[in-house]
Motif scaffolding. Structure first.
Motif, PDB file in Angstrom:
ATOM      1  N   LEU A   3     -70.536  30.022  10.575  1.00 32.88           N
ATOM      2  CA  LEU A   3     -69.149  29.619  10.376  1.00 32.88           C
ATOM      3  C   LEU A   3     -68.262  30.642  11.061  1.00 32.88           C
ATOM      4  O   LEU A   3     -68.364  31.843  10.795  1.00 32.88           O
ATOM      5  N   ILE A   4     -67.397  30.153  11.951  1.00 28.04           N
ATOM      6  CA  ILE A   4     -66.504  31.038  12.695  1.00 28.04           C
ATOM      7  C   ILE A   4     -65.068  30.574  12.504  1.00 28.04           C
ATOM      8  O   ILE A   4     -64.767  29.381  12.602  1.00 28.04           O
ATOM      9  N   GLU A   5     -64.201  31.532  12.236  1.00 24.56           N
ATOM     10  CA  GLU A   5     -62.766  31.263  12.172  1.00 24.56           C
ATOM     11  C   GLU A   5     -62.266  31.271  13.611  1.00 24.56           C
ATOM     12  O   GLU A   5     -62.427  32.257  14.318  1.00 24.56           O
ATOM     13  N   GLU A   6     -61.677  30.151  14.039  1.00 25.47           N
ATOM     14  CA  GLU A   6     -61.297  30.026  15.458  1.00 25.47           C
ATOM     15  C   GLU A   6     -60.046  30.807  15.825  1.00 25.47           C
ATOM     16  O   GLU A   6     -59.873  31.166  16.975  1.00 25.47           O
ATOM     17  N   SER A   7     -59.177  31.032  14.873  1.00 25.74           N
ATOM     18  CA  SER A   7     -57.959  31.773  15.198  1.00 25.74           C
ATOM     19  C   SER A   7     -57.601  32.696  14.052  1.00 25.74           C
ATOM     20  O   SER A   7     -57.783  32.354  12.884  1.00 25.74           O
ATOM     21  N   GLN A   8     -57.113  33.877  14.384  1.00 18.10           N
ATOM     22  CA  GLN A   8     -56.689  34.821  13.364  1.00 18.10           C
ATOM     23  C   GLN A   8     -55.284  34.481  12.904  1.00 18.10           C
ATOM     24  O   GLN A   8     -54.497  33.884  13.642  1.00 18.10           O
ATOM     25  N   LEU A   9     -54.990  34.880  11.681  1.00 18.34           N
ATOM     26  CA  LEU A   9     -53.640  34.682  11.175  1.00 18.34           C
ATOM     27  C   LEU A   9     -52.684  35.565  11.970  1.00 18.34           C
ATOM     28  O   LEU A   9     -52.955  36.746  12.183  1.00 18.34           O
ATOM     29  N   PRO A  10     -51.557  35.015  12.397  1.00 22.23           N
ATOM     30  CA  PRO A  10     -50.577  35.868  13.084  1.00 22.23           C
ATOM     31  C   PRO A  10     -49.930  36.830  12.093  1.00 22.23           C
ATOM     32  O   PRO A  10     -49.882  36.557  10.881  1.00 22.23           O
ATOM     33  N   ASP A  11     -49.439  37.947  12.587  1.00 20.52           N
ATOM     34  CA  ASP A  11     -48.784  38.932  11.719  1.00 20.52           C
ATOM     35  C   ASP A  11     -47.612  38.323  10.957  1.00 20.52           C
ATOM     36  O   ASP A  11     -47.332  38.724   9.827  1.00 20.52           O
ATOM     37  N   THR A  12     -46.943  37.346  11.561  1.00 16.60           N
ATOM     38  CA  THR A  12     -45.788  36.717  10.906  1.00 16.60           C
ATOM     39  C   THR A  12     -46.181  35.928   9.660  1.00 16.60           C
ATOM     40  O   THR A  12     -45.330  35.648   8.820  1.00 16.60           O
ATOM     41  N   TRP A  65     -68.084  25.155  12.494  1.00 19.44           N
ATOM     42  CA  TRP A  65     -69.334  25.321  11.742  1.00 19.44           C
ATOM     43  C   TRP A  65     -70.456  24.772  12.602  1.00 19.44           C
ATOM     44  O   TRP A  65     -70.459  23.597  12.963  1.00 19.44           O
ATOM     45  N   THR A  66     -71.426  25.615  12.929  1.00 22.57           N
ATOM     46  CA  THR A  66     -72.554  25.226  13.774  1.00 22.57           C
ATOM     47  C   THR A  66     -73.837  25.302  12.954  1.00 22.57           C
ATOM     48  O   THR A  66     -74.078  26.296  12.268  1.00 22.57           O
ATOM     49  N   LEU A  67     -74.648  24.235  13.023  1.00 24.39           N
ATOM     50  CA  LEU A  67     -75.906  24.223  12.293  1.00 24.39           C
ATOM     51  C   LEU A  67     -76.967  23.456  13.070  1.00 24.39           C
ATOM     52  O   LEU A  67     -76.656  22.589  13.886  1.00 24.39           O
ATOM     53  N   GLY A  68     -78.218  23.793  12.814  1.00 26.62           N
ATOM     54  CA  GLY A  68     -79.346  23.178  13.521  1.00 26.62           C
ATOM     55  C   GLY A  68     -79.924  21.966  12.834  1.00 26.62           C
ATOM     56  O   GLY A  68     -80.681  21.210  13.444  1.00 26.62           O
ATOM     57  N   ALA A  69     -79.593  21.771  11.554  1.00 23.87           N
ATOM     58  CA  ALA A  69     -80.106  20.612  10.812  1.00 23.87           C
ATOM     59  C   ALA A  69     -79.189  20.336   9.629  1.00 23.87           C
ATOM     60  O   ALA A  69     -78.597  21.260   9.069  1.00 23.87           O
ATOM     61  N   GLY A 130     -84.118  21.198  18.541  1.00 21.81           N
ATOM     62  CA  GLY A 130     -83.734  22.392  19.297  1.00 21.81           C
ATOM     63  C   GLY A 130     -82.261  22.448  19.620  1.00 21.81           C
ATOM     64  O   GLY A 130     -81.802  23.373  20.282  1.00 21.81           O
ATOM     65  N   GLY A 131     -81.506  21.473  19.156  1.00 17.97           N
ATOM     66  CA  GLY A 131     -80.068  21.411  19.423  1.00 17.97           C
ATOM     67  C   GLY A 131     -79.262  21.835  18.213  1.00 17.97           C
ATOM     68  O   GLY A 131     -79.762  22.484  17.295  1.00 17.97           O
ATOM     69  N   SER A 132     -77.978  21.443  18.206  1.00 20.56           N
ATOM     70  CA  SER A 132     -77.104  21.826  17.112  1.00 20.56           C
ATOM     71  C   SER A 132     -75.975  20.818  16.942  1.00 20.56           C
ATOM     72  O   SER A 132     -75.679  20.027  17.833  1.00 20.56           O
ATOM     73  N   ALA A 133     -75.376  20.874  15.770  1.00 19.12           N
ATOM     74  CA  ALA A 133     -74.151  20.126  15.485  1.00 19.12           C
ATOM     75  C   ALA A 133     -73.040  21.147  15.338  1.00 19.12           C
ATOM     76  O   ALA A 133     -73.239  22.220  14.754  1.00 19.12           O
ATOM     77  N   GLU A 134     -71.874  20.810  15.875  1.00 22.65           N
ATOM     78  CA  GLU A 134     -70.731  21.707  15.804  1.00 22.65           C
ATOM     79  C   GLU A 134     -69.559  20.921  15.239  1.00 22.65           C
ATOM     80  O   GLU A 134     -69.061  19.999  15.884  1.00 22.65           O
ATOM     81  N   LEU A 135     -69.154  21.266  14.025  1.00 19.38           N
ATOM     82  CA  LEU A 135     -68.057  20.580  13.349  1.00 19.38           C
ATOM     83  C   LEU A 135     -66.845  21.495  13.307  1.00 19.38           C
ATOM     84  O   LEU A 135     -66.936  22.627  12.832  1.00 19.38           O
ATOM     85  N   ARG A 136     -65.727  20.986  13.823  1.00 19.62           N
ATOM     86  CA  ARG A 136     -64.458  21.716  13.751  1.00 19.62           C
ATOM     87  C   ARG A 136     -63.604  21.074  12.672  1.00 19.62           C
ATOM     88  O   ARG A 136     -63.520  19.848  12.590  1.00 19.62           O
ATOM     89  N   PHE A 137     -62.959  21.926  11.861  1.00 20.29           N
ATOM     90  CA  PHE A 137     -62.108  21.413  10.789  1.00 20.29           C
ATOM     91  C   PHE A 137     -61.029  22.431  10.450  1.00 20.29           C
ATOM     92  O   PHE A 137     -61.144  23.610  10.788  1.00 20.29           O
ATOM     93  N   ALA A 138     -59.971  21.948   9.810  1.00 23.31           N
ATOM     94  CA  ALA A 138     -58.893  22.813   9.333  1.00 23.31           C
ATOM     95  C   ALA A 138     -59.037  22.964   7.831  1.00 23.31           C
ATOM     96  O   ALA A 138     -59.220  21.979   7.116  1.00 23.31           O
ATOM     97  N   ALA A 139     -58.982  24.205   7.348  1.00 23.89           N
ATOM     98  CA  ALA A 139     -59.135  24.458   5.919  1.00 23.89           C
ATOM     99  C   ALA A 139     -58.110  25.485   5.461  1.00 23.89           C
ATOM    100  O   ALA A 139     -57.719  26.372   6.216  1.00 23.89           O
ATOM    101  N   GLY A 140     -57.694  25.340   4.213  1.00 29.48           N
ATOM    102  CA  GLY A 140     -56.754  26.273   3.596  1.00 29.48           C
ATOM    103  C   GLY A 140     -55.836  25.548   2.639  1.00 29.48           C
ATOM    104  O   GLY A 140     -55.679  24.328   2.707  1.00 29.48           O
ATOM    105  N   TYR A 141     -55.229  26.295   1.730  1.00 29.98           N
ATOM    106  CA  TYR A 141     -54.323  25.703   0.746  1.00 29.98           C
ATOM    107  C   TYR A 141     -52.961  25.366   1.343  1.00 29.98           C
ATOM    108  O   TYR A 141     -52.363  24.352   0.998  1.00 29.98           O
ATOM    109  N   ALA A 142     -52.447  26.243   2.203  1.00 29.45           N
ATOM    110  CA  ALA A 142     -51.086  26.059   2.716  1.00 29.45           C
ATOM    111  C   ALA A 142     -50.938  26.776   4.050  1.00 29.45           C
ATOM    112  O   ALA A 142     -51.641  27.764   4.305  1.00 29.45           O
ATOM    113  N   PRO A 143     -50.014  26.310   4.891  1.00 28.84           N
ATOM    114  CA  PRO A 143     -49.812  26.993   6.167  1.00 28.84           C
ATOM    115  C   PRO A 143     -49.076  28.330   6.023  1.00 28.84           C
ATOM    116  O   PRO A 143     -49.210  29.208   6.861  1.00 28.84           O
ATOM    117  N   GLN A 144     -48.304  28.487   4.948  1.00 30.00           N
ATOM    118  CA  GLN A 144     -47.537  29.718   4.720  1.00 30.00           C
ATOM    119  C   GLN A 144     -47.901  30.312   3.370  1.00 30.00           C
ATOM    120  O   GLN A 144     -48.257  29.592   2.434  1.00 30.00           O
TER     121      GLN A 144
END
Length: 197
Positions: A3-12, A65-69, A130-144
């Motif tokens: 599981l990788i977070e694609e973007s860091q929270l900005p300082d703002t 999220w990347t997984l093999g099975a 020998g391959g993988s599935a890669e699922l991208r999603f947005a998660a969190g309670y609130a944008p601010q």
């Protein structure tokens, strides 16, 4: 599985002003922002600690999220909650050839602790050997930060203040996380049932 977070929270997005009020730091001086970088780092650490203890993303951001099975082709529980939206699903074979799957055929079963990717009456697509599935999603309670449930927001501020107050401490204390923080986040922690939980 990864599981990788694609973007860091900005300082703002960090509630530095709220933490200053919480700490009762002085204001109206020429160097009001002198400790902003330090406070921001303690807020990042507190957010990460609360997220790790609860298994929840606090502020909305994108994950991959990347997984093999699949554990269960009838539907798979996503590794973080609460999930706001599915973005994309891509299958890749062992040679690196990718196939984008139409997510219009799948649905997100929202849940506070265990959101699921569900196929409509069928099964999730087969992940190539020998391959993988890669699922991208947005998660969190609130944008601010202001949109977080009040108990989680208070837990983050309390923990960041604790880090600030004990910033020179190098030894581990009893419990490491203050009781007030653990009691505020207790209802957000995943329920573990069974032997060894």
């Amino acid at each position: 599985m990864m599981l990788i977070e694609e973007s860091q929270l900005p300082d703002t997005a960090l509630p530095v002003a709220a933490l200053k009020r919480h700490l009762r730091l002085g204001s109206g001086f020429a160097e009001d922002d002198l400790q902003d970088v330090v406070l921001g780092s303690f807020l990042r650490a507190a957010l990460a600690a609360v997220e790790a203890r609860t298994g929840k993303a606090l502020l909305v951001r994108n994950f991959v999220w990347t997984l093999g099975a699949w554990r269960d082709r009838d539907g798979v529980v996503l590794p973080v909650a609460p999930v706001q939206a599915l973005i994309s699903l891509r299958l890749t074979d062992r040679e690196g050839v990718a196939q984008l799957i139409d997510l219009g055929e799948y649905r997100l079963e929202k849940d506070a602790h265990a959101p699921r990717l569900k196929p409509p009456g069928g099964l999730l697509p087969v992940i190539p050997a020998g391959g993988s599935a890669e699922l991208r999603f947005a998660a969190g309670y609130a944008p601010q930060f202001d949109g977080l449930p009040p108990d989680l927001a208070q837990a983050v501020l309390l923990l960041a203040a604790h880090y600030y107050d004990y910033r020179a401490e190098t030894a581990l204390g009893q419990g490491c996380m203050p009781f007030g923080v653990t009691s505020l986040i207790a209802r957000y922690r995943p329920l573990r049932v069974g032997f060894g939980s």
